[in-house]
Scaffold this motif. Structure first.
Motif, mmCIF file in Angstrom:
data_model
loop_
_atom_site.group_PDB
_atom_site.id
_atom_site.type_symbol
_atom_site.label_atom_id
_atom_site.label_comp_id
_atom_site.label_asym_id
_atom_site.label_seq_id
_atom_site.Cartn_x
_atom_site.Cartn_y
_atom_site.Cartn_z
ATOM 1 N N LYS A 96 26.736 52.646 -39.919
ATOM 2 C CA LYS A 96 25.455 53.789 -38.517
ATOM 3 C C LYS A 96 26.170 55.247 -38.196
ATOM 4 O O LYS A 96 26.273 55.946 -37.757
ATOM 5 C CB LYS A 96 25.380 52.947 -37.233
ATOM 6 C CG LYS A 96 25.261 51.233 -37.679
ATOM 7 C CD LYS A 96 24.608 51.201 -35.648
ATOM 8 C CE LYS A 96 23.980 50.085 -35.583
ATOM 9 N NZ LYS A 96 23.471 49.955 -34.001
ATOM 10 N N THR A 98 24.693 59.229 -40.852
ATOM 11 C CA THR A 98 23.150 58.925 -41.867
ATOM 12 C C THR A 98 23.825 59.494 -43.122
ATOM 13 O O THR A 98 25.052 59.429 -43.715
ATOM 14 C CB THR A 98 23.129 60.751 -40.960
ATOM 15 O OG1 THR A 98 24.117 62.061 -41.213
ATOM 16 C CG2 THR A 98 22.705 60.813 -39.611
ATOM 17 N N THR A 425 18.792 62.183 -42.553
ATOM 18 C CA THR A 425 18.614 60.994 -41.644
ATOM 19 C C THR A 425 18.837 59.749 -41.582
ATOM 20 O O THR A 425 18.640 58.842 -41.099
ATOM 21 C CB THR A 425 17.719 61.272 -40.373
ATOM 22 O OG1 THR A 425 16.204 61.380 -41.107
ATOM 23 C CG2 THR A 425 17.645 63.000 -40.865
ATOM 24 N N ASN A 427 20.068 55.821 -42.004
ATOM 25 C CA ASN A 427 21.182 55.321 -41.581
ATOM 26 C C ASN A 427 22.015 54.333 -42.568
ATOM 27 O O ASN A 427 21.363 53.685 -42.953
ATOM 28 C CB ASN A 427 21.210 55.280 -40.464
ATOM 29 C CG ASN A 427 21.200 55.690 -39.174
ATOM 30 O OD1 ASN A 427 22.126 56.593 -39.275
ATOM 31 N ND2 ASN A 427 20.441 55.111 -38.026
ATOM 32 N N SER A 429 24.819 51.959 -42.908
ATOM 33 C CA SER A 429 26.066 50.870 -42.700
ATOM 34 C C SER A 429 26.404 49.980 -44.023
ATOM 35 O O SER A 429 25.083 48.665 -44.056
ATOM 36 C CB SER A 429 25.180 49.848 -41.959
ATOM 37 O OG SER A 429 25.034 51.443 -40.539
#
Length: 613
Positions: A96, A98, A425, A427, A429
């Motif tokens: 998580k 950016t 921006t 994300n 993961s």
């Protein structure tokens, strides 16, 4: 241009170009590295630092990677510092963070400097306006009649491509010449004439108006309206200047009215510099689109703050905004009004294009102003035609002053490139395993591209990795064409249906499906399946699928361009945009460089470029 090929030998930079030949360097949108190759009498050790400069500007810097020893010379292959990104594999996990942070973390592990930047062009406008004495007046009717009378003098003159005299005219050469006979100066080409004067609706055409065919952004033909539903034109090779009914044209695009009344006034005129007032300085959306707002507002005679206020009320500066009634873009254009101002034409629907939308907002406001006679009524009829809408625009206008309509200003406009740090921006993961740094960065940027609907790319300049929006880097080289241009088009990579699926180790399910029924009917079904993480919710998956469709639901074009570069060769490389106006091939705009190969030949830089759009 002057060239130096410098090699670092015993901590001293030595120019080996006098002992070298066959110097060339290539780049491609599909690979990060720039490769430099050359032959030389000099014996250079592998791993040696090397740089190529043009007019003392850095064009390439990197290391010697391969060396071939011949009987009397050596051949070398060199790569820039992206070589290390392409060769090093790693394992890394992001949780998580950016996209820009993820890339910087990755680069830091290997000692690579990285900047995520936004590139912008600062517009410097030395505006000018024409001041007429109060006694100057010439009726528009008289001037328009004069234009038609002059044009008819050349009926029967043969068509000549590139022709600008009665010995032979092409279409824009003919219209330019006719205006010139009445001491009215307009530009030379169809692509620039379509930007002159003011927009005129087809229903309101008057004698002397210029009418354009093809599309607003890429018109291929211009003629002059003479009244009675007819135009006078220089049609094509093998034909002559003649009168033709307008209804015979199936690809009418738009019309422009040159202000012949004031231009032909007999009284003395003078041109004076005027102060740039009411400039939109930003505020909404961090100053997004402010240069375009300032430029087009001034061009059409409006306070730029007013245009910013309208955009804020209509779309909150979201170029992809769409309301329940189907109104789209910064100016919330419906289908009819978008066609009227050329945002929808034969080349497609351009309502989400911010630059064209801002230009169209100004054009439509001018149409409303001319129809209503006051700026307040023009603003009202642009929107809901209520005082409430006008008050909303005033409240949203920086300074709360919509200003007054003035004559459009022209002058010298220059653009200076600047870069500022920015963020991405999206994300990230994910665990990356046994992948090169370059491949990991590509995957991160692909995720950002699909989420944002804007293509991001990586570019190594010297020893710094830059991350940016692909379309932001524009170059301005001077060059000559070496051969005729050809344009290829293909639907091989078109996708008009996108299915977004989510999967894990146990199951797979469809999260979203988007398609273009009209395109499917024309070209048949061309489907792409995207595999996303099951953590994606339906709204997120739909956004990703929609953006993929937006980027790929089109006919793809490419064109090989062979040029001799006069100035600016150091800037030419893949994933930068180059501006072109080649009227004969319908090119007028900015085009991405897909790949390029540059070679030094007798002190000149020859470039073979492939453009794509």
């Amino acid at each position: 241009m002057t060239y130096t090929l410098m090699v670092l030998i015993s901590d001293v930079w030595v120019d080996v170009l006098p002992k070298s030949n066959n110097v060339s360097w290539t780049s491609s949108a599909d690979t990060l590295s720039v490769e430099l190759t050359f032959d030389s009498l000099s014996d250079i050790v592998e791993g040696t630092h090397i740089m190529l400069k043009i007019d003392d500007k850095m064009t390439f810097t990197g290391i010697v990677v391969r060396k071939v020893k011949k009987k009397l010379s050596y051949s070398y292959a060199c790569y820039d510092w992206a070589f290390y990104l392409n060769k090093n594999e790693t394992i890394i996990q992001f949780n998580k963070v950016t996209a820009d942070v993820a890339i910087k973390q990755l680069c830091t592990q290997f000692g690579i400097k990285c900047n995520c930047v936004k590139i912008s062009y600062i517009v410097q406008d030395t505006a000018e306006t024409t001041v007429l004495s109060t006694s100057s007046s010439t009726s528009n009717t008289t001037s328009s009649s004069s234009l038609v009378a002059v044009a008819k003098k050349y009926l029967g003159v043969k068509y000549l491509w590139g022709g600008t005299t009665p010995s032979g005219f092409d279409c824009s050469g003919f219209t330019q010449y006719v205006f010139k006979q009445l001491k009215i100066n307009i530009s030379r080409t169809t692509y620039t004439q379509v930007k002159e004067g003011t927009y005129v609706a087809k229903a309101n055409l008057q004698a002397g108006d210029l009418v354009f065919f093809g599309s607003v952004s890429l018109p291929h033909h211009v003629a002059m309206y003479i009244g009675g539903g007819n135009v006078i034109q220089a049609p094509h090779t093998g034909d002559v200047v003649k009168i033709t009914p307008l209804k015979y044209f199936s690809d009418y695009a738009t019309a422009r009215r040159i202000n012949v009344a004031t231009t032909t006034a007999k009284a003395a005129t003078k041109t004076v510099a005027v102060a740039t007032t009411g400039a939109y300085a930003g505020g909404y959306a961090n100053g997004l689109y402010k240069d375009w707002i300032n430029a087009y507002a001034r061009q059409n005679g409006y306070n730029p703050n007013l245009i910013a206020g309208i955009i804020e009320v209509e779309s909150s500066f979201d170029c992809n905004s769409k309301n329940a009634s189907g109104h789209v873009g910064l100016g919330q254009f419906d289908y009819t009004s978008a066609k009227e101002v050329g945002l929808i034409n034969s080349s497609g629907d351009h309502r989400t294009d911010p630059r064209l939308s801002i230009q169209a907002i100004c054009q439509l406001l001018t149409v409303k102003y001319k129809a209503t006679g006051t700026l307040k009524k023009a603003i009202m009829t642009y929107g809901e035609n209520t005082n409430s809408y006008y008050n909303k625009v005033v409240a949203a206008t920086p300074g709360h002053d919509v200003g007054a309509v003035t004559s459009g200003k022209t002058g010298t406009v220059t653009a200076t490139k600047s870069t500022t740090e920015t963020t991405i921006t999206t994300n990230i993961s994910k665990i990356y395993k046994d992948m090169t740094l370059s491949a990991i960065i590509d995957d991160i940027l692909n995720n950002a591209t699909l989420e944002k609907g804007t293509k991001y790319i990586k570019e190594m300049i010297s020893d710094i990795l830059y991350i940016r929006v692909q379309a932001e880097y524009k170059i301005f080289p001077k060059f000559m064409l070496n051969e005729d241009l050809i344009v290829n088009s293909s639907i091989e990579n078109m996708k008009n249906t996108v299915i977004a699926t989510g999967s894990d180790d146990k199951s797979t399910k469809i999260l979203a499906t988007v398609s273009d029924p009209i395109n499917i009917k024309i070209y048949g079904g061309l489907q792409e399946v995207l595999t996303l993480d099951l953590a994606y919710d339906i709204a997120h998956a739909n956004n990703v699928a929609t953006n993929f469709l937006k980027l790929n639901n089109k006919i793809f074009h490419d064109a090989p361009l062979s040029i001799t570069v006069i100035e600016g060769a150091e800037e030419i490389r893949a994933n930068r945009f180059i501006g072109l106006i080649i009227e004969s091939m319908g090119l007028n705009g900015w085009y991405n460089i897909k790949s390029c190969a540059n070679v030094l030949v007798n002190g000149q830089c020859k470039s073979s470029i492939t453009l794509e759009w």
